[in-house]
Design a protein around this motif. Structure first.
Motif, PDB file in Angstrom:
ATOM      1  N   PHE A  28      45.239  49.063 116.471  1.00  0.00           N
ATOM      2  CA  PHE A  28      44.355  49.051 115.316  1.00  0.00           C
ATOM      3  C   PHE A  28      44.912  49.891 114.177  1.00  0.00           C
ATOM      4  N   THR A  31      47.989  48.406 112.517  1.00  0.00           N
ATOM      5  CA  THR A  31      47.744  47.221 111.696  1.00  0.00           C
ATOM      6  C   THR A  31      46.824  47.512 110.520  1.00  0.00           C
ATOM      7  N   ASN A  32      45.885  48.405 110.721  1.00  0.00           N
ATOM      8  CA  ASN A  32      44.879  48.633 109.673  1.00  0.00           C
ATOM      9  C   ASN A  32      44.852  50.037 109.112  1.00  0.00           C
ATOM     10  N   HIS A  34      43.679  54.026 109.421  1.00  0.00           N
ATOM     11  CA  HIS A  34      42.323  54.456 109.767  1.00  0.00           C
ATOM     12  C   HIS A  34      41.551  54.694 108.497  1.00  0.00           C
ATOM     13  N   CYS A  35      40.526  53.928 108.307  1.00  0.00           N
ATOM     14  CA  CYS A  35      39.716  54.077 107.092  1.00  0.00           C
ATOM     15  C   CYS A  35      38.823  55.281 107.274  1.00  0.00           C
ATOM     16  N   SER A  44      37.686  48.590 116.132  1.00  0.00           N
ATOM     17  CA  SER A  44      38.802  48.358 117.058  1.00  0.00           C
ATOM     18  C   SER A  44      38.331  47.935 118.438  1.00  0.00           C
ATOM     19  N   ASN A 217      51.804  46.229 109.233  1.00  0.00           N
ATOM     20  CA  ASN A 217      51.584  45.549 107.970  1.00  0.00           C
ATOM     21  C   ASN A 217      52.335  46.231 106.850  1.00  0.00           C
ATOM     22  N   LYS A 220      50.767  48.472 103.964  1.00  0.00           N
ATOM     23  CA  LYS A 220      50.322  49.831 104.216  1.00  0.00           C
ATOM     24  C   LYS A 220      51.347  50.844 103.744  1.00  0.00           C
ATOM     25  N   LEU A 285      44.615  51.753 103.636  1.00  0.00           N
ATOM     26  CA  LEU A 285      44.121  52.510 104.772  1.00  0.00           C
ATOM     27  C   LEU A 285      45.068  53.592 105.252  1.00  0.00           C
TER      28      LEU A 285
END
Length: 327
Positions: A28, A31-32, A34-35, A44, A217, A220, A285
């Motif tokens: 998680f 890929t994203n 941590h917001c 997640s 990604n 990022k 993020l």
DNA sequence: AACCTTGTCAACCGCTGCCCT
DNA sequence: CAGGGCAGCGGTTGACAAGGT
């Protein structure tokens, strides 16, 4: 009326993390990003509270963590910093790249304390134990004579902090931190811009490509201030999901090299190393802490190539323009 | 071999301070 | 300015391992 708990603890798992959970978390975050930690578990699919996720990531899963015992140099540095800062473990950790506050705290309590006591030094005051006893007595007398001003504790704290900061700077200067011992020195940490982090994994690398992969990604790592975001969008690291234990081994395939560049910090990055809101579009993020994670690559793969044409993974980092406040 | 003690460290708990409304 | 929500911090706990008896 107490505060609401940080998370709904009903149904949440506690205790040691399983490999599956680790995998989910890494997947998680890679890929994203941590917001917000509180929302992360839900997003997640982890049955953990956000705090737990944060701790797990920071203390254990972050790829830039150094493993193993602290070196002599690091230990000495911890002692010096502790003498100046006291038990402010996170501050101390910020001077030791790849080490966490928890790790340093544990090491202090289990190793260094004993070591110092053996050497006849009080780990609390850093004074010789015999001298300490004498000064304790003297202080006892002083305390009764000198009234303590409790009226403005905030101001007290501020001046204390300033003093500590000053003392720390002096101490570090005195210890000549620019000269490395057997370990790592913050002065050696290269400076780089986030938009210049660039990992290119081209086809010649035999990455697995099953469905369970982690794709880092590219966005990022790409700052909008960089006009070449498309060209630097080449992070496509693939991590096999089936064999999580080999995850970091796989990552070590990446080769890196520092590039010298005159690029300066863009407006998107404030002095404290955080991205401004305008950065959110593409850096949405990931924050600077996360990018620092990438330095694991550097430790192991200093000999990489840039544009070597052989398809080796690569990473371009600007040595001049990123101050590692946290390292 | 079984039990006890000690050491280690990951994880938790609760507090603090910052930021936003 | 006050209050709430959040991340971060530091102290503490507890599970497990290693060593000793």
């Amino acid at each position: 009326m107490g505060r609401q708990p940080c998370c709904d603890k009903v149904g949440l798992k506690k205790g040691p993390w399983t490999i599956e959970e680790d995998k989910k978390l890494i997947n998680f975050i890679l890929t994203n990003g941590h917001c917000c930690w509180r929302a992360l578990p839900k997003l997640s699919g982890l049955l953990r509270c956000g705090k737990s996720c944060r701790l797990r990531w920071i203390n254990y899963l972050r790829p830039d963590l150094k493993r193993g015992l602290l070196s002599e140099y690091e230990e000495q540095k911890v002692i010096n910093l502790h003498a100046q800062l006291g038990n402010r473990w996170s501050k101390i950790a910020s001077h030791l790249p790849g080490r966490t506050d928890n790790e340093i705290k544990n090491h202090w309590n289990t190793h260094i304390k004993k070591k110092l006591r053996k050497m006849g030094i009080d780990p609390l005051t850093h004074k010789p134990l015999s001298e300490q006893e004498a000064s304790q007595q003297a202080q006892g007398r002083k305390k009764s004579l000198v009234p303590h001003d409790d009226k403005n504790p905030k101001q007290d704290q501020q001046t204390k902090d300033e003093q500590e900061q000053h003392q720390l700077e002096q101490a570090l200067e005195k210890n000549n931190t620019s000269v490395s011992g057997d370990g790592f020195c913050i002065d050696e940490v290269p400076l780089l811009n986030p938009h210049e982090i660039l990992i290119d994994i081209s086809s010649s690398h035999h990455h697995h490509s099953n469905d369970d992969n982690v794709n880092i990604n590219t966005s990022k790592f790409t700052s909008p201030s960089s006009s070449s975001s498309s060209t630097s969008s080449c992070i496509s690291s693939v991590v096999p999901g089936d064999e999580f234990s080999k995850f970091f081994d796989e990552m070590e395939i990446l080769d890196l090299k520092w590039l010298s560049s005159d690029d300066s910090l863009g407006d998107d990055i404030s002095k404290d190393g955080k991205f401004n809101n305008s950065t959110v579009d593409t850096m949405n993020l990931w924050d600077i802490n996360d990018l620092s994670s990438l330095d694991m690559f550097m430790n192991e793969h200093d000999d990489g190539f840039i544009g070597n044409g052989n398809g080796c993974s690569r990473m371009v980092l600007d040595q001049d323009s990123w101050t590692f406040d946290l390292l």
